[in-house]
Motif scaffolding. Structure first.
Motif, mmCIF file in Angstrom:
data_model
loop_
_atom_site.group_PDB
_atom_site.id
_atom_site.type_symbol
_atom_site.label_atom_id
_atom_site.label_comp_id
_atom_site.label_asym_id
_atom_site.label_seq_id
_atom_site.Cartn_x
_atom_site.Cartn_y
_atom_site.Cartn_z
ATOM 1 N N LEU A 5 0.838 -1.205 0.000
ATOM 2 C CA LEU A 5 0.000 0.000 0.000
ATOM 3 C C LEU A 5 0.873 1.256 0.000
ATOM 4 O O LEU A 5 0.590 2.219 -0.718
ATOM 5 C CB LEU A 5 -0.945 0.006 1.197
ATOM 6 N N ILE A 6 1.945 1.224 0.759
ATOM 7 C CA ILE A 6 2.876 2.361 0.786
ATOM 8 C C ILE A 6 3.481 2.547 -0.601
ATOM 9 O O ILE A 6 3.543 3.667 -1.113
ATOM 10 C CB ILE A 6 3.974 2.155 1.841
ATOM 11 N N ARG A 7 3.909 1.462 -1.227
ATOM 12 C CA ARG A 7 4.476 1.551 -2.585
ATOM 13 C C ARG A 7 3.463 2.132 -3.571
ATOM 14 O O ARG A 7 3.816 2.939 -4.434
ATOM 15 C CB ARG A 7 4.951 0.187 -3.068
ATOM 16 N N GLN A 8 2.206 1.734 -3.446
ATOM 17 C CA GLN A 8 1.159 2.270 -4.318
ATOM 18 C C GLN A 8 1.007 3.776 -4.130
ATOM 19 O O GLN A 8 0.896 4.519 -5.101
ATOM 20 C CB GLN A 8 -0.183 1.584 -4.054
ATOM 21 N N LYS A 15 3.939 9.528 -10.044
ATOM 22 C CA LYS A 15 3.216 9.776 -11.297
ATOM 23 C C LYS A 15 2.846 11.250 -11.410
ATOM 24 O O LYS A 15 3.042 11.869 -12.458
ATOM 25 C CB LYS A 15 1.966 8.895 -11.354
ATOM 26 N N ASP A 16 2.309 11.823 -10.331
ATOM 27 C CA ASP A 16 1.943 13.240 -10.329
ATOM 28 C C ASP A 16 3.173 14.129 -10.517
ATOM 29 O O ASP A 16 3.128 15.120 -11.256
ATOM 30 C CB ASP A 16 1.232 13.617 -9.032
ATOM 31 N N THR A 22 7.678 16.829 -16.540
ATOM 32 C CA THR A 22 7.573 16.918 -17.993
ATOM 33 C C THR A 22 7.275 18.348 -18.421
ATOM 34 O O THR A 22 7.802 18.819 -19.429
ATOM 35 C CB THR A 22 6.496 15.950 -18.515
ATOM 36 N N GLU A 23 6.445 19.044 -17.649
ATOM 37 C CA GLU A 23 6.149 20.450 -17.944
ATOM 38 C C GLU A 23 7.381 21.319 -17.745
ATOM 39 O O GLU A 23 7.566 22.305 -18.446
ATOM 40 C CB GLU A 23 4.992 20.940 -17.076
ATOM 41 N N LEU A 24 8.221 20.953 -16.790
ATOM 42 C CA LEU A 24 9.440 21.719 -16.505
ATOM 43 C C LEU A 24 10.508 21.452 -17.561
ATOM 44 O O LEU A 24 11.139 22.377 -18.067
ATOM 45 C CB LEU A 24 9.962 21.359 -15.108
ATOM 46 N N ASN A 25 10.706 20.172 -17.905
ATOM 47 C CA ASN A 25 11.712 19.795 -18.896
ATOM 48 C C ASN A 25 11.335 18.427 -19.462
ATOM 49 O O ASN A 25 11.537 17.403 -18.801
ATOM 50 C CB ASN A 25 13.107 19.746 -18.264
ATOM 51 N N ARG A 56 12.207 14.070 -1.192
ATOM 52 C CA ARG A 56 11.427 13.354 -0.177
ATOM 53 C C ARG A 56 10.922 12.017 -0.720
ATOM 54 O O ARG A 56 10.945 11.006 -0.021
ATOM 55 C CB ARG A 56 10.277 14.223 0.309
ATOM 56 N N LEU A 57 10.477 12.022 -1.976
ATOM 57 C CA LEU A 57 10.010 10.783 -2.592
ATOM 58 C C LEU A 57 11.150 9.781 -2.704
ATOM 59 O O LEU A 57 11.001 8.608 -2.349
ATOM 60 C CB LEU A 57 9.424 11.065 -3.976
ATOM 61 N N ASP A 58 12.292 10.242 -3.171
ATOM 62 C CA ASP A 58 13.457 9.371 -3.313
ATOM 63 C C ASP A 58 13.860 8.777 -1.958
ATOM 64 O O ASP A 58 14.122 7.582 -1.848
ATOM 65 C CB ASP A 58 14.623 10.155 -3.928
ATOM 66 N N ALA A 59 13.869 9.607 -0.931
ATOM 67 C CA ALA A 59 14.225 9.134 0.413
ATOM 68 C C ALA A 59 13.224 8.092 0.905
ATOM 69 O O ALA A 59 13.608 7.048 1.440
ATOM 70 C CB ALA A 59 14.300 10.310 1.383
ATOM 71 N N ALA A 60 11.931 8.354 0.709
ATOM 72 C CA ALA A 60 10.900 7.412 1.170
ATOM 73 C C ALA A 60 11.024 6.076 0.445
ATOM 74 O O ALA A 60 10.908 5.006 1.066
ATOM 75 C CB ALA A 60 9.507 8.013 0.964
#
Length: 112
Positions: A5-8, A15-16, A22-25, A56-60
């Protein structure tokens, strides 16, 4: 909360973030999170709001892989479940988060 569930939840956040990246580069769209973070450093985008969220995402994700997910980055106590429910990329318990914010405000005052 189970590991799957955490991975999901972390995958949904990724994804967000990838839409915003993509909008940035657009060239960064297929890169790994680590590569994007490095590219943002090279492009001097460390103050961009995406930079902090990506870190933060990478660390989690790394903590989950190591079996350390949910432990405070500062005191290593468990992060309150309600904090993780609100933001699964949370890195600090309530106490350490407040202490970090206080110290960071002090640093900002001293640098001006």
């Amino acid at each position: 909360m189970s590991g799957s569930l955490i991975r999901q939840r972390l995958s949904a956040i990724e994804k967000d973030l990838r839409v915003a990246i993509t909008e940035l580069n657009a060239d960064w769209a297929e890169w790994s999170i680590g590569e994007i973070i490095d590219a943002m450093v090279g492009a001097e985008l460390c103050h961009h709001p995406l930079y902090n969220r990506l870190n933060r995402l990478d660390a989690a994700q790394c903590q989950l892989d190591l079996g350390l997910y949910g432990l405070c980055a500062d005191c290593e106590n468990e992060i309150e479940p309600e904090r993780l429910a609100m933001d699964p990329t949370e890195q600090r318990c309530q106490h350490c988060s407040e202490q970090y914010a206080h110290e960071h405000r002090q640093e900002l005052r001293l640098s001006h």
